[in-house]
Motif scaffolding. Structure first.
Motif, short mmCIF file in Angstrom:
data_model
loop_
_atom_site.label_atom_id
_atom_site.label_comp_id
_atom_site.label_asym_id
_atom_site.label_seq_id
_atom_site.Cartn_x
_atom_site.Cartn_y
_atom_site.Cartn_z
N ASN A 98 0.78 -1.30 -0.10
CA ASN A 98 0.16 -0.04 -0.05
C ASN A 98 1.02 1.24 -0.07
OD1 ASN A 98 -2.22 -1.72 -0.08
ND2 ASN A 98 -2.64 -1.42 2.15
N THR A 99 1.82 1.17 0.50
CA THR A 99 2.75 2.08 0.50
C THR A 99 3.48 2.53 -0.87
OG1 THR A 99 3.77 1.98 2.66
CG2 THR A 99 5.15 3.28 1.18
N LEU A 100 3.43 1.63 -1.82
CA LEU A 100 4.00 1.53 -3.26
C LEU A 100 2.85 2.46 -4.02
CD1 LEU A 100 5.30 -1.71 -4.33
CD2 LEU A 100 6.47 0.38 -3.43
N ASN A 101 1.57 2.46 -3.60
CA ASN A 101 0.40 3.25 -3.99
C ASN A 101 0.52 4.65 -3.73
OD1 ASN A 101 -1.08 1.57 -5.52
ND2 ASN A 101 -2.78 1.08 -3.53
N LEU A 102 0.93 4.75 -2.48
CA LEU A 102 1.12 6.33 -1.77
C LEU A 102 2.24 6.88 -2.66
CD1 LEU A 102 0.62 8.42 0.22
CD2 LEU A 102 2.44 7.37 1.68
N LEU A 103 3.42 5.99 -2.85
CA LEU A 103 4.53 6.75 -3.58
C LEU A 103 4.35 6.90 -5.03
CD1 LEU A 103 7.37 4.68 -2.14
CD2 LEU A 103 6.96 6.94 -1.72
N LYS A 104 3.38 6.04 -5.56
CA LYS A 104 3.01 6.46 -6.95
C LYS A 104 2.25 7.94 -7.22
CE LYS A 104 0.30 4.13 -10.71
NZ LYS A 104 -0.65 3.19 -10.98
N ALA A 105 1.48 8.16 -6.27
CA ALA A 105 0.57 9.26 -6.16
C ALA A 105 1.42 10.35 -5.75
CB ALA A 105 -0.53 9.19 -5.25
N VAL A 106 2.39 10.28 -5.03
CA VAL A 106 3.52 11.07 -4.54
C VAL A 106 4.33 11.61 -5.77
CG1 VAL A 106 5.81 11.52 -3.21
CG2 VAL A 106 3.52 11.00 -2.04
N LYS A 107 4.60 10.82 -6.55
CA LYS A 107 5.62 11.02 -7.62
C LYS A 107 4.80 11.67 -8.64
CE LYS A 107 9.25 9.21 -8.50
NZ LYS A 107 10.43 8.28 -9.05
N LEU A 108 3.47 11.11 -8.99
CA LEU A 108 2.66 11.93 -10.21
C LEU A 108 2.32 13.47 -9.64
CD1 LEU A 108 -0.04 9.23 -10.84
CD2 LEU A 108 1.32 10.17 -12.47
N ALA A 109 2.25 13.79 -8.48
CA ALA A 109 1.82 14.96 -8.03
C ALA A 109 3.13 15.82 -7.81
CB ALA A 109 1.07 14.88 -6.65
N ASN A 110 4.46 15.23 -8.08
CA ASN A 110 5.64 15.94 -7.87
C ASN A 110 5.95 16.43 -6.33
OD1 ASN A 110 6.95 15.72 -10.52
ND2 ASN A 110 5.37 17.28 -11.38
N VAL A 111 5.33 15.70 -5.51
CA VAL A 111 5.77 15.92 -4.19
C VAL A 111 6.92 15.49 -3.82
CG1 VAL A 111 4.77 15.62 -1.80
CG2 VAL A 111 3.11 16.07 -3.52
N ASN A 112 7.75 16.33 -3.40
CA ASN A 112 9.17 15.65 -3.12
C ASN A 112 9.79 15.40 -1.64
OD1 ASN A 112 9.47 18.52 -2.42
ND2 ASN A 112 11.09 18.86 -3.74
N LYS A 113 8.94 15.63 -0.77
CA LYS A 113 9.37 15.54 0.84
C LYS A 113 8.35 14.52 1.51
CE LYS A 113 9.17 20.01 1.49
NZ LYS A 113 9.36 20.38 -0.06
N LEU A 114 9.02 13.45 2.07
CA LEU A 114 8.34 12.55 2.84
C LEU A 114 9.23 12.15 3.97
CD1 LEU A 114 6.23 9.40 1.31
CD2 LEU A 114 7.85 9.07 3.15
N ILE A 115 8.22 11.92 5.17
CA ILE A 115 8.66 11.39 6.45
C ILE A 115 8.28 10.10 6.59
CG2 ILE A 115 9.18 12.00 9.03
CD1 ILE A 115 10.18 14.41 6.96
N PHE A 116 9.00 9.15 6.91
CA PHE A 116 8.56 7.65 7.07
C PHE A 116 8.78 7.38 8.64
CE2 PHE A 116 9.36 2.94 6.82
CZ PHE A 116 7.98 2.70 6.70
N SER A 117 7.71 6.61 9.08
CA SER A 117 7.54 6.30 10.38
C SER A 117 8.22 4.73 10.29
CB SER A 117 5.89 6.15 10.88
OG SER A 117 5.93 5.30 11.93
N SER A 118 9.45 4.66 10.81
CA SER A 118 10.02 3.38 10.92
C SER A 118 10.19 2.89 12.38
CB SER A 118 11.48 3.48 10.05
OG SER A 118 11.78 2.16 9.95
N THR A 119 11.06 1.95 12.48
CA THR A 119 11.05 1.21 13.69
C THR A 119 12.41 0.69 13.89
OG1 THR A 119 10.08 -0.61 14.82
CG2 THR A 119 10.38 -0.80 12.54
N ALA A 120 12.67 0.48 15.40
CA ALA A 120 14.09 -0.10 15.83
C ALA A 120 14.10 -1.58 15.60
CB ALA A 120 14.05 0.02 17.19
#
Ligand code: UFG
Length: 335
Positions: free
Chosen positions: A97-119
């Motif tokens: 589902n994150t790949l969907n988000l990234l596809k939309a991000v790229k189509l919209a030319n949005v260039n900043k993303l903060i990702f919630s990752s984990t130890a």
């Protein structure tokens, strides 16, 4: 038309605290959440749209309708145990589902993303405190799904024709709540140590199980790095500002980065129970239980990189202070 920040999973525990903090700082936000684990009542700031990241048209329509400057991506399943039971569900929700988000991000030319990752991307650490250079070797599907997202983000940020930048934040044990008690931790079922102990304090549960007391630690119980959710929130804003700096510089490698977020102090399970007894004034009944599979003895973050690079200043270093905020919220939630 002010630019906005899109928060995926902003009705969840961590996302809702970041949403509050962003609005306090004057950012406009749009929260999307499928409400599987999130609570609509936790979205007290910004706009709310219910929907799922598996729905590409839904995500894409948001980027078409709003002037979005950047994304903070929290939406994910977060239980290690559940991920072992239902791995495919974790890879689908957290990675695909994150790949969907990234596809939309790229189509919209949005260039900043903060990702919630984990130890959890580190698996069983070879060395503590853990720096960002520590080898990654997740030992459960949850940690693996998060690492897969980190990998694709890194690859995207390095692709030649893109100015896409990201920051991945690897949280240690998120805990505590908004000191104004507008929002807080509300998982169902709850699996995290502090809210479970507080359930004992309000007599919702009879006792707390201590998962093993013969670990190689000073008191035999597991040591974790408990980081206050409001300190996490501050780090997200600093990370976003870090990506905003130097906007004219088109070298994406310059800003994309990975940071550990912990308070740098480890506390054992027994110490956490003692802090909860002190703060709540209630004696907590405990019992020794089997070790939980996949629990490393010690997880402590080295957060120097975030402190130095982002000028992040965690405020809640005292475990009692952290528990106080959790306790205030916990009482309100269970009123
Ligand atoms: N614990 C108990 N009894 C309980 C619950 C927990 O003894 O009833 C112990 C655990 O064994 C562990 C510590 O308390 O040593 C903290 O446990 P949590 O379940 O609260 O948190 P974890 O350290 O297992 O996991 C958290 C997040 C994960 C993340 C991980 C990364 O929930 O999503 O930190 O460090 F992957």
């Amino acid at each position: 038309n002010n630019s906005m920040i899109l928060i995926t999973g902003g009705a969840g525990y961590i996302g809702s605290h970041i949403n509050k903090e962003l609005n306090k700082k004057g950012y406009e936000t749009i929260v999307i959440d499928n409400l599987i684990n999130g609570h609509e009542s936790a979205v007290k700031w910004g706009e709310f749209l219910e929907g799922d990241l598996n729905d590409f048209e839904f995500i894409n329509s948001i980027f078409n309708s709003y002037d979005i400057e950047g994304v903070m991506h929290f939406a994910a399943f977060t239980s290690v145990a559940e991920s072992v039971e239902f791995p495919a569900m974790y890879y689908k929700n957290n990675y695909k589902n994150t790949l969907n988000l990234l596809k939309a991000v790229k189509l919209a030319n949005v260039n900043k993303l903060i990702f919630s990752s984990t130890a959890a991307v580190y698996g069983n650490p070879k060395k503590v405190p853990i720096t960002e250079n520590h080898p990654v070797n997740p030992i459960n599907p949850y940690g693996k799904s998060k690492l897969m997202v980190e990998t694709v983000l890194e690859n995207e940020s390095k692709s030649i024709d893109s100015d896409f930048k990201y920051v991945s934040l690897r949280y240690f044990n998120a805990c505590g709540a908004d000191p104004e008690t507008e929002i807080g931790e509300n998982h169902n079922p709850e699996t995290h140590l502090i809210p479970l102990i507080l359930d004992v304090a309000i007599e919702k549960r009879e006792k707390i199980a201590i998962f093993g007391d013969d670990y190689e630690t000073f008191d035999g119980t597991c040591i974790r790095d408990y980081i206050h959710v409001c300190d996490l929130a501050q780090a997200h804003i600093k990370a976003f500002e870090h990506l905003q700096e130097d906007e004219t510089n088109k070298n994406p490698l310059k800003k994309s980065n990975i940071f550990n977020l912990g308070n740098g102090n480890g506390f054992s399970v027994k110490e956490v129970i003692a802090a909860c007894e002190k703060v709540t004034g209630h004696k907590i009944k405990k019992e020794l239980a089997e070790k939980r599979e996949g629990d490393p003895a010690i997880l402590i973050a080295d957060s120097k990189k975030a402190i130095e690079t982002l000028k992040w200043e965690p405020k809640f270093t005292d475990l009692n202070k952290i528990v106080e905020t959790a306790w205030k919220w916990h009482k309100k939630l269970n009123e």
